[in-house]
Design an enzyme around this catalytic site. Structure first.
Site, mmCIF file in Angstrom:
data_model
loop_
_atom_site.group_PDB
_atom_site.id
_atom_site.type_symbol
_atom_site.label_atom_id
_atom_site.label_comp_id
_atom_site.label_asym_id
_atom_site.label_seq_id
_atom_site.Cartn_x
_atom_site.Cartn_y
_atom_site.Cartn_z
ATOM 1 N N ASP A 27 0.883 -1.171 0.013
ATOM 2 C CA ASP A 27 0.153 -0.068 -0.178
ATOM 3 C C ASP A 27 1.066 1.062 -0.101
ATOM 4 O OD1 ASP A 27 -2.176 1.634 0.709
ATOM 5 O OD2 ASP A 27 -1.487 1.940 2.723
ATOM 6 N N ASP A 29 -0.077 5.055 1.165
ATOM 7 C CA ASP A 29 -0.292 5.930 2.203
ATOM 8 C C ASP A 29 -0.318 5.296 3.448
ATOM 9 O OD1 ASP A 29 -0.773 8.386 0.380
ATOM 10 O OD2 ASP A 29 -2.412 7.376 -0.195
ATOM 11 N N ASP A 175 -1.395 -0.607 5.988
ATOM 12 C CA ASP A 175 -1.695 -0.366 7.609
ATOM 13 C C ASP A 175 -3.169 -0.348 7.557
ATOM 14 O OD1 ASP A 175 -2.134 1.648 5.591
ATOM 15 O OD2 ASP A 175 -2.170 3.357 7.286
#
Length: 233
Positions: A27, A29, A175
């Site tokens: 991922d 961000d 995250d």
């Protein structure tokens, strides 16, 4: 529990048939970069996204006409504002160096827009010392124009086919729960980069680290993963 052998060149020479991670997909961000949680909260408040819905999902499925267009425009504006504070996740260079040294493929799946992806590559990664710039050779880099997006496994399965690497030999690092669900549903290893505010996603993860280069030890030493998580999500 499934045992993954070390993902090092030395281990491959010893036993080339053992199950190991051969590709890592990130991922962007909050994973490759430091978190942008305040900007995401701002989007949800301004666009009035219900708590139980994802931002893009809400805009595309519940808004029409001018409201849909204005919401997308505001999302891009906030994403552009967030780019000004975009920084590398601490320890990322260490991890990317390990992956390059051991011929492990790297790619990106993000729900951000292409402009933000290009900013990350050209400006954030581009600010790194010359000897580190070659570490950021992500291919492919899938932005939100790839449909369906996470938590669907389609983007990760697409990369699996492109690399000709079985899903079970890929690791999806993120995250957010949607990153982990993407990995789990594809049959890959899901790794959570843990912060104080995302610990509730731990049950979706096979691997949990508090700093992204914590994955170096995991990949270099081998690890066990409870792949039966897929049966409960």
């Amino acid at each position: 529990m499934v045992y993954y052998s070390p993902s090092t060149k030395e281990s491959v020479l010893t036993d080339s048939t053992a199950l190991r991670i051969r590709g890592v997909v990130f991922d962007m961000d909050g994973t490759l970069t430091t978190p942008i949680n305040e900007h995401l909260k701002q989007m949800r408040v301004e666009i009035k996204v219900p708590d139980e819905m994802r931002i893009i999902e809400y805009v595309d499925s519940c808004l029409e006409g001018e409201a849909h267009e204005k919401a997308h425009q505001r999302i891009v504006e906030i994403e552009t504002e967030a780019m000004a504070s975009m920084e590398l996740s601490p320890g990322l260079v260490n991890l990317l160096q390990f992956l390059q040294n051991n011929d492990i493929c790297i790619g990106v799946i993000t729900r951000n827009n292409r402009k933000a992806v290009d900013h990350f590559i050209n400006n954030v990664a581009g600010r790194q010392p010359q000897e580190h710039k070659g570490l950021f050779s992500f291919d492919p880099l899938l932005d939100r124009s790839f449909k369906p997006s996470k938590p669907s496994p389609d983007s990760l399965l697409h990369i699996s086919q492109q690399w000709n690497i079985p899903p079970e030999q890929l690791m999806m690092v993120g995250d957010h729960g949607d990153d982990l669900l993407c990995g789990v549903r594809a049959g890959s290893v899901a790794a959570l980069l843990r912060y104080d505010d995302n610990r509730h996603f731990e049950s979706y993860a096979h691997v949990v680290v508090d700093r992204i280069d914590g994955l170096v030890e995991c990949l270099a030493s081998g690890f066990e993963a409870n792949m039966s998580i897929a049966d409960s999500v």
